[in-house]
Scaffold this motif. Sequence first.
Motif, mmCIF file in Angstrom:
data_model
loop_
_atom_site.group_PDB
_atom_site.id
_atom_site.type_symbol
_atom_site.label_atom_id
_atom_site.label_comp_id
_atom_site.label_asym_id
_atom_site.label_seq_id
_atom_site.Cartn_x
_atom_site.Cartn_y
_atom_site.Cartn_z
ATOM 1 N N ARG A 82 26.726 16.273 -72.351
ATOM 2 C CA ARG A 82 25.854 16.017 -71.195
ATOM 3 C C ARG A 82 24.736 17.063 -71.131
ATOM 4 N NH1 ARG A 82 27.168 12.108 -67.682
ATOM 5 N NH2 ARG A 82 29.295 12.119 -68.476
ATOM 6 N N GLY A 97 33.894 13.227 -61.992
ATOM 7 C CA GLY A 97 33.649 14.560 -62.517
ATOM 8 C C GLY A 97 34.879 15.132 -63.191
ATOM 9 N N GLY A 101 22.463 11.907 -60.958
ATOM 10 C CA GLY A 101 23.903 12.088 -60.820
ATOM 11 C C GLY A 101 24.337 13.034 -59.707
ATOM 12 N N ASP A 102 23.424 13.904 -59.258
ATOM 13 C CA ASP A 102 23.754 14.830 -58.163
ATOM 14 C C ASP A 102 22.483 15.076 -57.353
ATOM 15 O OD1 ASP A 102 25.291 16.556 -56.583
ATOM 16 O OD2 ASP A 102 24.834 18.298 -57.844
ATOM 17 N N SER A 120 24.626 16.548 -64.228
ATOM 18 C CA SER A 120 25.342 15.272 -64.066
ATOM 19 C C SER A 120 24.523 14.078 -64.549
ATOM 20 C CB SER A 120 25.714 15.075 -62.588
ATOM 21 O OG SER A 120 26.555 16.103 -62.138
#
Length: 296
Positions: free
Chosen positions: A54, A131, A183-184, A204
């Motif tokens: 990632r 997560g 993602g965040d 993320s």
Amino acid sequence: MSSPPLAHACTLFGLDARDARLLHLRANAVYHLPRPNLVVRLRHAPGNAAVLERARAAIRITAWLSEHGFPTTKPAALNQPISVDGWISTAWHYVTSTNETRSRPHHLAQILRHLHRMNAPMIAPTIQLLGTLRADLAAHGHHGQADSVLTAVQRAWLLDRCSSVEAAYSELDPPLGYGLIHGDAHTGNLFADRTSWLLGDWDSIAYGPRLQDLVPTMMGHRRFGRPRTSWTSFCWAYGIDPDIENHPAAHILRAAREIRSLAAYMRSGDRPDIRAELQRRLGSLIDGTSARWRPL
């Protein structure tokens, strides 16, 4: 957990670490290096290939986004990420803020609308819905009850909740469809440069339901006591009806983020304030109440 190996990471990067200043310490240790004017981020993830992949995606995709006019923090032109003593490290250009205006939900909405229309040629990793929560629960299961931050009943409830949320997600049919997501996405990840707001903290980054990027703002008035007008102004700026928060997909994604948020509190449960907030959040989830959560 070992201390962040900043000096070792900077040596491998070829960066001058003198006068480094710690900016943030939670999931990541984040330092400003004043001499090269870069930010070095270190995340403890020994043997975690998914976190490393990632991080690679974050570097590749944000570089492409920046080249194509998207307002993002920029990765440094280095061979990165690197792995140092179980820590994954990346380096980014430091944003020198001259804007004293506080970031607002509508700033975030405008940036997310832009992001969700981008078609990056590289593929982001699939969203990691919960997560590290399952891994943290597994590690927690090896602790003795005396130093445990969760009771056996709480841990069993969380494991069951993980399974039910994952099962519901497998049948998700979200409005806004799927694509590249941050993602965040929350206003705390906006940084003001001289002319605009930049979106940072891409840990993320994922391919997933675009609705996921709306959930943190959606939770603001539901869990953190913020006025609902912050949500409605966000929606108008994004170009969507605020009632999307009542869509079944929103319920599922919100439930996932609620339990996912507990992982960081479990890892730092030796701190009394964090342990108290963990119990507040988990208790409200188990009891089905709308108790106000406190960001730490």
